[in-house]
Scaffold this motif. Structure first.
Motif, PDB file in Angstrom:
ATOM      1  N   CYS A 101      -0.276   7.839   6.576  1.00 58.17           N
ATOM      2  CA  CYS A 101      -0.131   6.599   7.336  1.00 58.17           C
ATOM      3  C   CYS A 101      -1.501   6.207   7.866  1.00 58.17           C
ATOM      4  O   CYS A 101      -2.110   6.939   8.647  1.00 58.17           O
ATOM      5  CB  CYS A 101       0.853   6.805   8.490  1.00 58.17           C
ATOM      6  SG  CYS A 101       1.211   5.295   9.414  1.00 58.17           S
ATOM      7  N   GLY A 102      -2.005   5.066   7.445  1.00 54.01           N
ATOM      8  CA  GLY A 102      -3.335   4.608   7.840  1.00 54.01           C
ATOM      9  C   GLY A 102      -3.402   4.170   9.295  1.00 54.01           C
ATOM     10  O   GLY A 102      -2.389   3.825   9.912  1.00 54.01           O
ATOM     11  N   LYS A 157      -1.339   1.133  11.174  1.00 56.48           N
ATOM     12  CA  LYS A 157      -0.292   0.675  10.255  1.00 56.48           C
ATOM     13  C   LYS A 157       1.101   1.066  10.717  1.00 56.48           C
ATOM     14  O   LYS A 157       1.289   2.048  11.421  1.00 56.48           O
ATOM     15  CB  LYS A 157      -0.513   1.271   8.853  1.00 56.48           C
ATOM     16  CG  LYS A 157      -1.764   0.805   8.176  1.00 56.48           C
ATOM     17  CD  LYS A 157      -1.632  -0.632   7.751  1.00 56.48           C
ATOM     18  CE  LYS A 157      -2.826  -1.065   6.925  1.00 56.48           C
ATOM     19  NZ  LYS A 157      -2.701  -2.427   6.465  1.00 56.48           N
ATOM     20  N   HIS A 173       1.830   3.716  13.767  1.00 56.01           N
ATOM     21  CA  HIS A 173       0.470   4.182  14.040  1.00 56.01           C
ATOM     22  C   HIS A 173      -0.313   3.010  14.620  1.00 56.01           C
ATOM     23  O   HIS A 173      -1.376   2.639  14.151  1.00 56.01           O
ATOM     24  CB  HIS A 173      -0.153   4.678  12.733  1.00 56.01           C
ATOM     25  CG  HIS A 173      -1.187   5.716  12.915  1.00 56.01           C
ATOM     26  ND1 HIS A 173      -2.376   5.676  12.252  1.00 56.01           N
ATOM     27  CD2 HIS A 173      -1.218   6.835  13.678  1.00 56.01           C
ATOM     28  CE1 HIS A 173      -3.102   6.722  12.594  1.00 56.01           C
ATOM     29  NE2 HIS A 173      -2.417   7.438  13.452  1.00 56.01           N
ATOM     30  N   LYS A 199       0.594   5.170  -0.137  1.00 61.25           N
ATOM     31  CA  LYS A 199      -0.414   6.197   0.105  1.00 61.25           C
ATOM     32  C   LYS A 199       0.281   7.526   0.366  1.00 61.25           C
ATOM     33  O   LYS A 199       1.502   7.596   0.425  1.00 61.25           O
ATOM     34  CB  LYS A 199      -1.281   5.827   1.303  1.00 61.25           C
ATOM     35  CG  LYS A 199      -2.049   4.531   1.078  1.00 61.25           C
ATOM     36  CD  LYS A 199      -3.088   4.306   2.101  1.00 61.25           C
ATOM     37  CE  LYS A 199      -3.787   3.004   1.763  1.00 61.25           C
ATOM     38  NZ  LYS A 199      -5.052   2.831   2.324  1.00 61.25           N
ATOM     39  N   ASN A 252       2.598   1.877   3.568  1.00 66.20           N
ATOM     40  CA  ASN A 252       1.837   1.308   4.671  1.00 66.20           C
ATOM     41  C   ASN A 252       2.046  -0.201   4.654  1.00 66.20           C
ATOM     42  O   ASN A 252       1.550  -0.892   3.763  1.00 66.20           O
ATOM     43  CB  ASN A 252       0.345   1.603   4.498  1.00 66.20           C
ATOM     44  CG  ASN A 252      -0.021   3.041   4.808  1.00 66.20           C
ATOM     45  OD1 ASN A 252      -0.781   3.307   5.711  1.00 66.20           O
ATOM     46  ND2 ASN A 252       0.523   3.986   4.053  1.00 66.20           N
ATOM     47  N   CYS A 275       4.373   2.500   9.100  1.00 65.33           N
ATOM     48  CA  CYS A 275       4.564   3.267   7.866  1.00 65.33           C
ATOM     49  C   CYS A 275       5.997   3.759   7.716  1.00 65.33           C
ATOM     50  O   CYS A 275       6.610   4.201   8.684  1.00 65.33           O
ATOM     51  CB  CYS A 275       3.620   4.467   7.850  1.00 65.33           C
ATOM     52  SG  CYS A 275       1.896   4.003   7.916  1.00 65.33           S
ATOM     53  N   GLU A 295       0.810  -1.210   0.000  1.00 64.91           N
ATOM     54  CA  GLU A 295       0.000   0.000   0.000  1.00 64.91           C
ATOM     55  C   GLU A 295       0.843   1.260   0.000  1.00 64.91           C
ATOM     56  O   GLU A 295       1.390   1.646   1.015  1.00 64.91           O
ATOM     57  CB  GLU A 295      -0.910   0.014   1.222  1.00 64.91           C
ATOM     58  CG  GLU A 295      -1.902  -1.124   1.256  1.00 64.91           C
ATOM     59  CD  GLU A 295      -2.837  -1.025   2.438  1.00 64.91           C
ATOM     60  OE1 GLU A 295      -3.253   0.089   2.781  1.00 64.91           O
ATOM     61  OE2 GLU A 295      -3.128  -2.072   3.018  1.00 64.91           O
TER      62      GLU A 295
END
Length: 118
Positions: free
Chosen positions: A46-47, A50, A81, A43, A62, A52, A41
């Motif tokens: 940072c989800g 996750k 995260h 992006k 991620n 990251c 992933e």
């Protein structure tokens, strides 16, 4: 401002990684069959939950899950995260990112593996 000679190799690596991710290279396929989880992933953030790794403020990898994730790039920054993780470099050094924290990384060392602790 960084000298162009330092930035260009990283840009080339970033482009190569993006191409490999989009095309599903053989290296990615072999890592998946070996039970290791590769990063899937890219992006611009940072989800939630996750681990990251940042190549730049707009290129954030991620990592998808706990355990070993194979990487091959130079990262400037990291954010846990959620769960903490350790980054392994080809020169034998490591960096640890504590749970729910973030920190700068040595962007001159090539990372080859990230282990996410769950």
């Amino acid at each position: 401002m960084r000298p162009a000679s330092r930035f260009l190799p990283r840009a080339a690596v970033a482009v190569a990684l993006a191409f490999a991710t989009v095309t599903g290279s053989a290296a990615t396929a072999s890592a998946a069959t070996a039970g290791d989880v590769g990063a899937t992933e890219w992006k611009s953030y940072c989800g939630d939950g996750k681990a990251c790794l940042y190549i730049s403020s707009e290129r954030v990898w991620n990592l998808p899950s706990c355990g070993v994730n194979h990487v091959h790039s130079y990262f400037e920054y990291a954010k846990a995260h959620g769960n903490g993780f350790r980054i392994y470099y080809t020169n034998g050094l490591t960096d640890t990112v504590a749970r729910d924290s973030e920190r700068s990384l040595d962007g001159l060392s090539l990372a080859w593996k990230v282990e996410v602790y769950c």
